[in-house]
Design a protein around this motif. Structure first.
Motif, short mmCIF file in Angstrom:
data_model
loop_
_atom_site.label_atom_id
_atom_site.label_comp_id
_atom_site.label_asym_id
_atom_site.label_seq_id
_atom_site.Cartn_x
_atom_site.Cartn_y
_atom_site.Cartn_z
N THR A 1 -10.54 27.21 36.96
CA THR A 1 -11.96 26.92 37.15
C THR A 1 -12.17 26.53 38.60
O THR A 1 -11.26 25.99 39.26
N TYR A 2 -13.38 26.85 39.12
CA TYR A 2 -13.66 26.68 40.54
C TYR A 2 -14.96 25.91 40.75
O TYR A 2 -15.81 25.82 39.86
N CYS A 3 -15.10 25.40 41.96
CA CYS A 3 -16.38 24.84 42.38
C CYS A 3 -17.34 26.00 42.64
O CYS A 3 -16.94 27.11 42.98
N ARG A 4 -18.65 25.75 42.51
CA ARG A 4 -19.64 26.79 42.77
C ARG A 4 -19.74 27.04 44.27
O ARG A 4 -19.25 26.25 45.08
N ALA A 5 -20.41 28.15 44.65
CA ALA A 5 -20.62 28.46 46.06
C ALA A 5 -21.36 27.30 46.72
O ALA A 5 -22.28 26.72 46.17
N CYS B 1 -15.42 18.45 43.03
CA CYS B 1 -16.13 19.37 43.92
C CYS B 1 -16.91 18.57 44.96
O CYS B 1 -17.61 17.61 44.62
N SER C 1 -20.00 27.82 52.14
CA SER C 1 -18.84 28.38 51.46
C SER C 1 -19.32 29.35 50.39
O SER C 1 -20.37 29.13 49.77
N GLY C 2 -18.54 30.39 50.15
CA GLY C 2 -18.86 31.35 49.10
C GLY C 2 -18.08 31.05 47.84
O GLY C 2 -17.48 29.99 47.68
N ASP C 3 -18.03 32.00 46.91
CA ASP C 3 -17.28 31.84 45.68
C ASP C 3 -15.78 31.75 45.98
O ASP C 3 -15.27 32.44 46.86
N PHE C 4 -15.07 30.88 45.24
CA PHE C 4 -13.61 30.74 45.30
C PHE C 4 -13.11 30.30 46.68
O PHE C 4 -11.97 30.54 47.04
N SER D 1 -24.58 28.02 50.41
CA SER D 1 -23.67 29.12 50.10
C SER D 1 -23.68 30.18 51.19
O SER D 1 -22.76 30.99 51.27
N THR D 2 -24.73 30.21 52.05
CA THR D 2 -24.80 31.10 53.21
C THR D 2 -25.51 30.37 54.33
O THR D 2 -26.16 29.34 54.11
#
Length: 851
Positions: A684-688, A697, A706-709, A728-729
């Motif tokens: 499981t990962y943190c969101r973008a 997180c 940061s982006g995904d993963f 995220s961008t």
């Protein structure tokens, strides 16, 4: 779809009360249930009145009928609610003065007035230093087999070190005899279960006087005497003697005088298994009191205990006196120093006796090693043991017990080698079963082994041993240990063999490890004579080969080469770091191999958590095991065990690492193999806009994204900015503006282009306007209008072709061709209106002709 359970079990509680402080559940669908349980496992339970509870009405207090309460909460898959909160309290019963140290010389204890309660746990410590204590029960009525009174003798008032006294624990209705502690500290404990109660118990304790000769002493002489002393004995007296001659099989006590107060002042006689007498059985006829002299009393073991207790009767009687004798059995040559180069030892002819204690020290002059070979062996497996030691010198002050020792049972042990020139052998039997015993011979060796590599551990996968002839050598003792790393088995092939038959022996063993402290002689071994033996294969990856030669004839010796079979291939992807978001691991197709040693590190980049779920499991129970660790980093330099060892065929629950890194290890032994295991994993990962830090997180700061993963936040490049945390961008600067700095956290960092320059969106600088644009007053560039693109061949006649190549604002470049020849390249100036849009093909042609 919640399913929760709590078990409330305070130690010693008689009841538990639950008070709800908040309650809101979906009526008729989501329930809280409350139960009483007889014990903490709650395998059986009874639901309490009013339960189950549901809805928004706050329930009143709920009290269990026992000291254990179970609470469950279940919800369905529809409406959710606020849930519930509750507090619990317990009622713990106790006894008067429980938990205190009582120092009075005499007093009483009990569980209290009236019937005792369920789940009571009371204890008293009675401490009278240097004075024995006697506890006399006045009453005893408890639930038989469930509620108990325990009485212990303690080393000190902490009672950390204690031993339960004979007869204890007491339960039921039978009034026990007085109990005596000789240490001066006694602990009494009373426990009841959660069921039936009764009147309980009461008891009186009193410190006693000691004054008998040799009381409290372990008497080791084979014959002797005991008595309470000269003249009348004292009131409230306690004396004890333990008679334990070494090697005795029985002790006989003969009374020479006897005069005590009948029924009150008692002489007791016990048989004991050892000199501690913690487990004693009273002999037939005991206790003795009165004025008649009892007949001789014989113990059933080699240890006898005699006690005398007197009450507060103020009698003036003379007490008792007696003499004891013992029957001692000794093994042949036991206790002697054996200096011959060879010889034999045994426990004697026929079945050995109880309570035997024999020892031999074998110390041949000049010996550097000794072998002991058993011819017969049969002892009680649990209790009658032969031990073998190596000694530094003939005094055997420093000893080292040899591999395999102690020996017991009916299996004849393998030959034992002492690494020194002195060996000690002992044989001890207990007080019960006696069997045929053992016989053994020993041989000593006075020269070392001349062969190369003897005494070394050979680790090559293939090689040779033996280096004959040894015609000039006698009394040799050689050893080779073959232990190639990763070997599953070792095969020895003899190429030459000639030894003195029946005197010189080659022995081959399988070993558990390279120390060969635990070994098993292989079928066919030992080998002797002149016939070349066939191949010999070990059942493990370690083989031991020994050569012992006698002192008579000599022979040419032996040569042999060995080959090892290595363990099969590693598990798939073993010893690698798995970084995929999800995947699977296993020991491979089919059954795993012997001595498997596999591990996997599962470390998906930037994972918040990683979970492993077994889909199949079948390994040798307790032998072939799996461990699962949570690691602090991908190297697993620091690891915490989550689950293990796993073995058998019970699939465990999924295992999750909160660090995002898992290490899984699998090891198997040499014996039985099964189909192994398969397991899948996922991360499981943190969101973008977030990254994982310390198991949680964390949002990226201003000026980063940061982006995904993503494992790290990335700084916004020049020409862009980020005005929020957790972006995220990054946002690009608009067209006709620029930003030359990284990590900008505001749109104000995007500066406008000056007059005569321009820029696309996301630019780091502005550009000059070209000759196809105008520099407007706003500082931006505007495009000039262009003429429409004309057809390639604009004017065509039979002999003349005019080709218009390109037009600018006020001129065009034109080719003139006559009969296919280029006549000119002309720049034609255009009149007003030339930059207007198309008005149709015909008008354009007409304008071109005019111009």
């Amino acid at each position: 779809n919640m399913n929760c359970q709590w078990i409330i079990a305070p130690p010693g509680a008689a009841s538990v009360t639950l008070n709800f402080t908040a309650f809101s559940t979906q009526s008729g669908a989501d329930f809280v249930r409350v139960f009483s349980c007889p014990e903490w496992s709650c395998l059986s339970s009874s639901e309490l009145p009013g339960s189950p509870f549901s809805g928004s009405f706050l329930p009143g207090p709920v009290t269990s009928s026992t000291g254990v309460m179970k609470v469950t909460f279940t919800t369905d898959g529809s409406v959710k609610g606020g849930g519930f909160d509750a507090l619990y309290s317990s009622t713990v019963p106790t006894c008067p003065w429980s938990g205190t140290v009582l120092t009075n010389a005499a007093d009483s204890i009990s569980d209290g007035a009236g019937p005792y309660l369920n789940n009571m746990d009371c204890n008293w410590i009675i401490a009278q230093p240097d004075s024995p204590l006697r506890l006399t029960f006045a009453s005893l009525r408890t639930e038989f087999g469930h509620d108990f009174v325990h009485v212990y003798s303690c080393a000190d008032s902490s009672c950390i070190s204690n031993s339960e006294l004979p007869g204890s624990p007491f339960t039921g209705y039978n009034l026990p005899r007085p109990v005596v502690s000789v240490t001066g500290v006694m602990k009494v404990a009373f426990t009841s279960d959660g069921d039936i109660t009764d009147d309980g118990f009461s008891a009186f304790f009193q410190s006693l006087v000691t004054g008998c000769p040799s009381s409290g002493v372990v008497m080791a002489a084979s014959n002797g005497s005991i008595s309470d002393g000269s003249g009348p004995y004292q009131d409230n007296m306690y004396c004890s003697w333990i008679i334990a001659p070494p090697g005795a099989v029985s002790v006989t006590l003969t009374f020479t005088a006897f005069d005590t107060q009948a029924g009150l002042d008692l002489i007791r006689v016990f048989s004991c298994p050892d000199s501690r007498c913690s487990l004693a059985s009273e002999v037939s006829g005991s206790p003795f009191s009165g004025s008649s002299v009892p007949g001789p009393v014989v113990s059933s073991t080699g240890v006898m205990k005699v006690t005398m207790t007197s009450g507060a009767s103020f009698s003036s009687l003379n007490g008792f006196a007696g003499v004891y004798t013992s029957q001692v059995v000794v093994c042949p040559l036991s206790g002697t120093l054996l200096t011959a180069a060879s010889g034999s030892i045994s426990d004697g002819s026929g079945p050995y006796q109880d309570n035997m204690s024999c020892s031999w020290i074998i110390a041949p002059l000049g010996a550097i090693s000794i072998t002991l070979t058993f011819a017969t062996f049969s002892t009680e497996a649990c209790c009658d043991k032969v031990r073998v030691y190596s000694c530094i010198d003939s005094g055997c002050g420093d000893t080292f017990e040899l591999a395999g020792s102690p020996f017991s049972g009916s299996l004849v042990p393998n030959t034992i080698l002492s690494g020194t020139g002195v060996m000690k052998v002992t044989f001890i039997s207990d007080e019960s079963t006696a069997l045929a015993g053992f016989e053994a011979s020993y041989h000593s060796f006075r020269s070392s082994c001349p062969f190369r590599e003897s005494g070394e551990v050979l680790t090559a996968s293939n090689g040779s041993i033996g280096d004959g002839p040894f015609t000039t050598y006698t009394n040799m003792n050689c050893q080779w240990i073959i232990a190639p790393p990763g070997a599953a088995s070792v095969t020895l092939n003899f190429t030459a063999f000639s030894t003195q038959s029946g005197a010189d022996f080659i022995r081959v063993f399988s070993c558990q490890d390279s120390s060969c402290s635990t070994n098993l002689e292989l079928p066919g071994s030992p080998f002797t004579g002149k016939s070349v033996p066939g191949p010999v294969t070990s059942s493990t990856g370690v083989m031991e080969v020994t050569l012992t030669s006698g002192g008579g004839l000599t022979a040419d010796g032996f040569r042999a080469f060995y080959q090892s079979t290595l363990v099969g291939p590693e598990c798939p992807f073993s010893r690698t770091v798995l970084k995929a978001v999800n995947g699977s691991i296993s020991d491979g197709k089919g059954d795993y191999g012997p001595l498997s040693d596999c591990y996997w590190i599962i470390a998906p980049d930037a994972a918040l958590t990683t979970t492993l779920r077994f889909t199949s499991l079948s390994t040798e129970l307790g032998k072939d095991v799996i461990y699962i660790y949570s690691c602090c980093n991908v190297s697993c330099a620091c690891a915490t065990l989550l689950v293990g060892p796993l073995s058998g065929n019970m699939i465990p629950a999924p295992v999750t690492s909160s660090t995002g890194v898992l290490m899984v290890t699998f090891q198997s032994d040499r014996r039985i193999q099964f189909s192994g295991f398969e397991a899948s994993y996922w991360a499981t990962y943190c969101r973008a806009g977030e990254i994982q830090r310390g198991g949680s997180c964390t949002q990226c700061p201003l000026g980063y994204f940061s982006g995904d993963f993503a494992a790290e936040c990335t700084i916004c490049p020049a020409g862009a900015y980020s005005t929020i945390q957790g972006a995220s961008t990054c946002t690009s600067c608009p067209a006709n503006s620029f930003n030359s700095y990284r990590g900008s956290a505001s749109s104000d960092t995007c500066l406008p282009c000056i007059k005569g320059t321009y820029s696309p969106a996301g630019s780091t600088s502005c550009f000059d306007c070209s000759n196809q644009t105008n520099a407007a007053d706003t500082g931006l560039c505007s495009s000039c209008k262009r003429l429409p693109i004309l057809p390639r061949w604009d004017i065509v006649t039979p002999r003349i072709v005019v080709r218009i190549l390109r037009c600018f604002r006020r001129a065009c470049v034109v080719h003139f061709l006559w009969d296919g020849w280029l006549w000119g390249l002309v720049l034609v100036a255009l009149g007003p209106g030339a930059s207007e849009g198309r008005s149709g093909s015909k008008s354009r042609h007409e304008r071109s002709r005019k111009r």
